[in-house]
Design an enzyme around this catalytic site. Structure first.
Site, PDB file in Angstrom:
ATOM      1  N   ARG A 121     -10.330 -11.466   1.862  1.00  0.00           N
ATOM      2  CA  ARG A 121     -11.177 -12.519   1.302  1.00  0.00           C
ATOM      3  C   ARG A 121     -10.492 -13.881   1.328  1.00  0.00           C
ATOM      4  O   ARG A 121     -11.145 -14.916   1.424  1.00  0.00           O
ATOM      5  CB  ARG A 121     -11.629 -12.127  -0.116  1.00  0.00           C
ATOM      6  CG  ARG A 121     -10.518 -11.926  -1.101  1.00  0.00           C
ATOM      7  CD  ARG A 121     -10.937 -11.104  -2.297  1.00  0.00           C
ATOM      8  NE  ARG A 121     -10.950  -9.676  -2.022  1.00  0.00           N
ATOM      9  CZ  ARG A 121     -11.294  -8.731  -2.902  1.00  0.00           C
ATOM     10  NH1 ARG A 121     -11.664  -9.070  -4.127  1.00  0.00           N
ATOM     11  NH2 ARG A 121     -11.266  -7.462  -2.572  1.00  0.00           N
TER      12      ARG A 121
ATOM     13  N   LYS B 151       0.837  -1.209   0.000  1.00  0.00           N
ATOM     14  CA  LYS B 151       0.000   0.000   0.000  1.00  0.00           C
ATOM     15  C   LYS B 151       0.866   1.251   0.000  1.00  0.00           C
ATOM     16  O   LYS B 151       1.985   1.210   0.500  1.00  0.00           O
ATOM     17  CB  LYS B 151      -0.860   0.029   1.275  1.00  0.00           C
ATOM     18  CG  LYS B 151      -2.023  -0.938   1.308  1.00  0.00           C
ATOM     19  CD  LYS B 151      -2.808  -0.774   2.595  1.00  0.00           C
ATOM     20  CE  LYS B 151      -3.964  -1.751   2.687  1.00  0.00           C
ATOM     21  NZ  LYS B 151      -5.011  -1.546   1.676  1.00  0.00           N
TER      22      LYS B 151
HETATM   23  N1  BES Z   1      -8.137  -3.754   4.328  1.00  0.00           N
HETATM   24  C1  BES Z   1      -8.324  -3.349   3.004  1.00  0.00           C
HETATM   25  C2  BES Z   1      -9.628  -2.592   2.765  1.00  0.00           C
HETATM   26  C3  BES Z   1      -9.771  -1.276   3.473  1.00  0.00           C
HETATM   27  C4  BES Z   1      -9.511  -0.107   2.793  1.00  0.00           C
HETATM   28  C5  BES Z   1     -10.223  -1.199   4.767  1.00  0.00           C
HETATM   29  C6  BES Z   1      -9.647   1.099   3.431  1.00  0.00           C
HETATM   30  C7  BES Z   1     -10.385   0.012   5.412  1.00  0.00           C
HETATM   31  C8  BES Z   1     -10.090   1.163   4.735  1.00  0.00           C
HETATM   32  C9  BES Z   1      -8.311  -4.540   2.062  1.00  0.00           C
HETATM   33  O1  BES Z   1      -7.540  -5.601   2.463  1.00  0.00           O
HETATM   34  C10 BES Z   1      -7.768  -4.042   0.762  1.00  0.00           C
HETATM   35  O2  BES Z   1      -6.658  -3.625   0.741  1.00  0.00           O
HETATM   36  N2  BES Z   1      -8.588  -4.114  -0.286  1.00  0.00           N
HETATM   37  C11 BES Z   1      -8.201  -3.652  -1.577  1.00  0.00           C
HETATM   38  C12 BES Z   1      -8.691  -4.636  -2.586  1.00  0.00           C
HETATM   39  C13 BES Z   1      -8.201  -4.380  -3.967  1.00  0.00           C
HETATM   40  C14 BES Z   1      -6.725  -4.649  -4.060  1.00  0.00           C
HETATM   41  C15 BES Z   1      -8.965  -5.227  -4.904  1.00  0.00           C
HETATM   42  C16 BES Z   1      -8.839  -2.286  -1.800  1.00  0.00           C
HETATM   43  O3  BES Z   1      -9.976  -2.094  -1.398  1.00  0.00           O
HETATM   44  O4  BES Z   1      -8.171  -1.405  -2.331  1.00  0.00           O
HETATM   45 ZN    ZN Z   2      -5.496  -5.411   1.847  1.00  0.00          ZN
END
Ligand code: BES
Ligand code: ZN
Ligand code: ZN
Length: 500
Positions: free
Chosen positions: A351, A277
């Protein structure tokens, strides 16, 4: 803080603070009128001077300078009379508790249970008042050298009669248990990743279980591998922290009643893994175990309330780190369900670990399975920070979850899950892939989870990515972990089973 209900005359009882209320457009109510008389019309004057109009959560406070047995009076607006619900009272109670604390008051009296509220018993109002106050007064200062010094010791809720005192005090007690359980979830969420590790979540689950008589099993990395939970193992492989799979059983309901399974994402820190990230704001990813915290908090509340129900909590817990043995884009994992999953993006890890927990839930032949997860940024984009996304395969279940979420002030909004979305996560090399197109990302994530749920199993998924953590305090919600899901699950279990 001690919270009891008492039938008392607020104009005769000495106290640090007194909470009165008015509906929109009102300048008088029986309680305000009496206090106004005791204060020689001072309240009428100040309402006029400060243009107080009784809008929801509008406040007006003043010191009585020896003219009234309450040293300070706070008048809070409840908005339109016809719109007042238990949630209005919970919010008003939160706001008034914060105001009393800021004024340095130790003991106060609240008349909020004397408000006219549709569809709420006196006991439910006392419960809402206790919840609102305790949730609002929550602080997270265990890692600070200087602790919060202002503390409220006692709240007396004014009952309508001596006959109601017992039931209302009982309602307040239930509210205390629910608020404490939500605050436990907040503590877990607010604890940074180097404190709230998977092992720490497991220790907390064990501690609660000893205290309230739950049967808890913790599967360690070896057991997880033996079971072939490929999703959880895969995500954990980039981290030095060993994964844990937490199982909390409370089977105190009728033997013939199938259990309700609660599943929560316990990702104790999400760096994104190899698909790392951006660093800005990444510290908030300590909250990626909010779903797991909700499950642990709900299991605490259900057991502490000794509910005669069958409920099992499951929390797959791990970090998502980019270590040398981390999973890589393109890797294929096989989940406990037998479904093979291509990892397109290692940041879509929630997931992967939920897949194993959902498959494990099938072993209980559940009445229904509810999972809660900070799953997708896309859900946050869709619904903002007010409502959580609600998905599922059973209309009745979705309706029950939506209704109970609104009742307790944590709204969930139904989202679609048509088969067309499932087609979007088909993989060229495995059964499914962990990312679909950017658009509709919350739905394809839900479609991914569905692949691991039994065809006959009633299941719902609540995406709390936008709602579980906040940078702004409001009414009874404090900054940081919201602690949502705890009160919701308890209310849902009550509604689903008919147990109290
Ligand atoms: N934990 C994150 C989702 C999240 C984002 C929670 C912001 C709280 C605040 C999750 O694991 C994630 O990173 N999801 C990605 C998925 C994508 C790579 C398809 C996302 O939402 O960007
Ligand atoms: Zn994630
Ligand atoms: Zn995540």
């Amino acid at each position: 803080m001690k919270i009891t209900a008492k039938f008392l005359d607020v104009n005769e009882t000495a106290t640090g603070g007194l909470v009165l209320w008015l509906n929109k457009g009102e300048t008088q109510s029986p309680l305000v009128k009496k206090a106004d008389k005791a204060l020689d019309g001072h309240i009428t004057q100040i309402i006029k001077d400060r243009d107080f109009s009784g809008n929801a959560l509008e406040t007006l406070s003043f010191d009585t300078l020896g003219q009234h047995p309450a040293k300070r009076i706070l008048i809070i607006g409840l908005g339109e009379k016809a719109d007042v619900t238990a949630e209005t009272i919970r919010q008003a109670s939160g706001k008034s508790a914060t105001a009393m604390k800021q004024a340095g008051i130790k003991k106060y009296i609240s008349t909020l249970a004397r408000a006219q509220v549709k569809q709420a018993t006196p006991a439910e109002l006392a419960q809402a008042i206790a919840e609102g106050a305790l949730l609002a007064l929550y602080t997270f200062d265990k890692l600070k050298s200087e602790k919060e010094t202002k503390k409220i010791d006692e709240l007396k809720i004014v009952a309508r009669s001596t006959k109601e005192e017992g039931l209302m005090t009982k309602g307040a007690k239930k509210g205390i248990t629910l608020a404490e359980s939500a605050c436990l979830a907040r503590d877990l969420i607010n604890s940074p990743g180097n404190f709230a590790t998977p092992s720490h979540l497991a220790d907390q689950a064990r501690k609660i279980s000893r205290e309230f008589g739950l049967r808890t099993k913790i599967l360690d990395a070896k057991a997880i591998e033996k079971l072939q939970m490929g999703g959880l193992m895969g995500v954990a492989s980039g981290s030095h922290q060993p994964a844990k799979f937490i199982i909390m059983e409370w089977l105190k309901g009728p033997k013939t009643e199938k259990p309700i399974l609660l599943v929560g994402k316990g990702l104790t820190f999400d760096t994104g893994g190899i698909s790392i990230k951006p660093s800005g704001g990444m510290e908030e990813m300590k909250s990626d175990m909010s779903g797991g915290a909700a499950v642990i908090g709900a299991m605490r509340a259900i057991s502490a309330l000794k509910m005669k129900v069958n409920v099992v909590g499951l929390v797959p817990a791990t970090e998502n780190m980019p270590g040398g043995s981390a999973i890589k884009p393109g890797d294929v994992l096989k989940g406990l369900s037998g479904v093979t999953m291509e990892v397109i993006n290692t940041d879509a890890e929630g997931r992967l670990i939920l897949a194993d927990a959902l498959a494990y839930a099938e072993r209980y032949e559940p009445d229904c399975v509810i999972d809660m997860a900070t799953l997708t940024g896309a859900c946050m984009v869709a619904l903002g920070d007010f409502a959580s996304g609600l998905f599922g395969n059973d209309e009745t279940l979705i309706k029950q979850l939506k209704e109970t979420s609104e009742e307790i002030g944590e709204p969930c909004w139904p989202m679609p899950l048509w088969p067309e979305y499932e087609a979007q996560i088909k993989s060229d090399v495995a059964d499914i892939k962990n990312v679909g197109p950017r658009a509709g990302g919350a739905i394809t994530a839900a479609a991914f989870l569905k692949k691991h749920v039994g065809a006959e199993t009633k299941w719902a998924h609540i995406d709390v990515a936008g709602t579980a953590y906040t940078t702004k305090a409001r009414h009874y919600i404090t900054k940081g972990g919201v602690g949502l899901g705890v009160r919701h699950m308890v209310r849902f279990v009550e509604k689903r089973t008919g147990a109290k």
